[in-house]
Structures are given as C-alpha cells and as structure tokens.
Enzyme design. Structure first.
Site, PDB file in Angstrom:
ATOM      1  N   ARG A   1      -3.773   0.060 -14.153  1.00  0.00           N
ATOM      2  CA  ARG A   1      -3.100  -0.751 -13.148  1.00  0.00           C
ATOM      3  C   ARG A   1      -2.102  -1.720 -13.792  1.00  0.00           C
ATOM      4  NH1 ARG A   1      -5.265   0.074  -8.260  1.00  0.00           N
ATOM      5  NH2 ARG A   1      -7.399   0.892  -8.111  1.00  0.00           N
ATOM      6  N   SER A   2      -1.073  -2.059 -13.002  1.00  0.00           N
ATOM      7  CA  SER A   2      -0.036  -3.015 -13.400  1.00  0.00           C
ATOM      8  C   SER A   2       0.715  -2.578 -14.643  1.00  0.00           C
ATOM      9  CB  SER A   2      -0.644  -4.413 -13.613  1.00  0.00           C
ATOM     10  OG  SER A   2      -1.273  -4.856 -12.427  1.00  0.00           O
ATOM     11  N   ARG A   3       0.746  -1.280 -14.903  1.00  0.00           N
ATOM     12  CA  ARG A   3       1.452  -0.689 -16.046  1.00  0.00           C
ATOM     13  C   ARG A   3       0.883  -1.149 -17.385  1.00  0.00           C
ATOM     14  NH1 ARG A   3       2.645   1.660 -12.023  1.00  0.00           N
ATOM     15  NH2 ARG A   3       4.750   2.254 -11.358  1.00  0.00           N
ATOM     16  N   LEU A   4      -0.349  -1.655 -17.373  1.00  0.00           N
ATOM     17  CA  LEU A   4      -0.991  -2.070 -18.621  1.00  0.00           C
ATOM     18  C   LEU A   4      -1.815  -0.900 -19.156  1.00  0.00           C
ATOM     19  CD1 LEU A   4      -1.998  -5.696 -17.583  1.00  0.00           C
ATOM     20  CD2 LEU A   4      -0.066  -4.959 -18.998  1.00  0.00           C
TER      21      LEU A   4
ATOM     22  N   ARG B   1       3.554   3.430  -7.329  1.00  0.00           N
ATOM     23  CA  ARG B   1       2.112   3.654  -7.301  1.00  0.00           C
ATOM     24  C   ARG B   1       1.468   2.905  -8.455  1.00  0.00           C
ATOM     25  NH1 ARG B   1       4.351   8.661  -6.033  1.00  0.00           N
ATOM     26  NH2 ARG B   1       3.652   9.579  -4.049  1.00  0.00           N
TER      27      ARG B   1
END
Length: 225
Positions: A195-198, A7
């Site tokens: 988002r994008s694990r940032l 996710r």
C-alpha cells in the site's frame, strides 16, 4: 488533466528471513503464479516473460515471450534465431528479463548473459509442441516484413500439406533457425507491491553468472521502493 485509474496494492509484501540465494523464492513465486493462473481469471498467462536486449547500435528493445525453462541455471525461452531478439543476442548477449504478475502484486527481474541452448534440448522442446505451432515456426520469418495476413496463411497452408499431422513428434522437422536461450543471471530482484507505493524489494547480486542456488556466491540486500 488526464484522469488516471489508481489502485492501492494490497499485497502481502516480502516477509521472513531472506535466503542466501534467490533460487528458492524464485521457484516458489513462479509456482504461486502458475497456481493463480489455474485458479483465477486475472492471471491469464503466468509464464509471460518480457525480454530486453540491445542491438549492435546500442538501441534497446523489449518483447514478451513465454518462460519455457526454469531451473537453478536460470530462466529460458525458445525463439526464431533470426528474429530481432536473436540478432541482438548474437551481437550483445547481455540481457534482462521480467516476470510480472500485477494481479498478485509480484514481479521478478533477471539480469545476466544469454547463452544459446544446445540442439538436443531445442529438439526435445520443439517435438513437444502442438503440430500447428511447429508448422508456424517454419511459416513465420519472425520480425521480417510481410505484405498482408494472407501471405502468412498461404505459407501455413503449403507447409500443412507438406507435413500433415500424423500425431507423431517427427511430423515436422526442427528448423535450423529455431532455438532457445538460457539467461545466466548475475542479478535477481523480487518486487512485492504494498500500500501507498511502499513496496518491498530484495536483490541478489554476484560477481559473475552462475547457478541461482549456489551457496556463498550471492549477496543480498533490501532496496527502497
């Protein structure tokens, strides 16, 4: 290869000027989570607090309790003092705790030194609990082995007969082995999923434990995800 459910975290992140102490944001995030718990099905227990300790042999352990106190002095919880966590904190009061709310992409991490709460505060909280929970505190030798569920239920039935529910705060006496802890923090971190694990992370630190709202005592910085 194992298939994982992935996710992307659609959180709002951390925005705005970072305050000089962690208290205002800690209080606001807990309030937000509790509000979400009342309004949404995917935040069922916003007060779930994971507490990590280290035993006398240096072996770490983590378990989930309920956050039952939060003020500028720090987060607090109640428990059986003879439990595994109680024994660990007696040997090494250094502890860490985390509030995690995956559905709203937020978490708070606390680190510091745990101090046992005074008996007046413990008694006031114990007397506020439902009758069944007060009986249960006596019935369970928390963390001790048990033969089967029937053994526990028999103990509960015996205590229910001894201390029937009369609707009074003193129906069940306070056990001398039941108490609570306050975590005096020297490090507090807020995590917000993006988002994008940032993800966004901000941490406050101080040289020694003290109130979460003490101006001039905390340093803060942003951390990479």
């Amino acid at each position: 290869m194992e298939q994982f459910t992935r996710r992307d975290y659609a959180g709002e992140g951390i925005t705005g000027p970072v305050p000089s102490t962690p208290w205002a944001w800690v209080q606001q995030w807990v309030d937000d989570a509790r509000r979400a718990g009342r309004e949404r099905a995917d935040v069922p227990e916003p007060d779930s607090l994971s507490v990590a300790t280290v035993d006398p042999d240096g072996r770490p352990s983590v378990r989930t309790v309920l956050l039952r106190r939060l003020d500028p002095q720090g987060p607090g919880f109640f428990t059986n003092l003879h439990s595994r966590k109680g024994q660990a904190l007696r040997a090494h009061p250094q502890a860490a705790a985390t509030l995690t709310w995956p559905a709203i992409y937020r978490a708070i991490r606390f680190e510091g030194v745990a101090q046992e709460l005074d008996r007046e505060e413990v008694r006031a909280y114990f007397d506020s609990r439902p009758w069944g929970s007060r009986v249960g505190a006596w019935a369970s030798e928390q963390s001790a082995p048990i033969t089967d569920r029937g053994e526990l239920e028999a103990r509960v039935a015996e205590l229910e007969q001894r201390w029937p529910d009369r609707g009074q705060a003193d129906d069940v006496p306070l056990p001398d082995f039941w108490g609570g802890y306050l975590l005096h923090c020297d490090r507090v971190e807020l995590w917000a999923g993006r988002r994008s694990r940032l993800h966004d992370r901000v941490v406050w630190t101080r040289d020694s434990p003290g109130p979460l709202d003490e101006d001039g005592a905390w340093e803060h910085r942003l951390l990479q995800p």
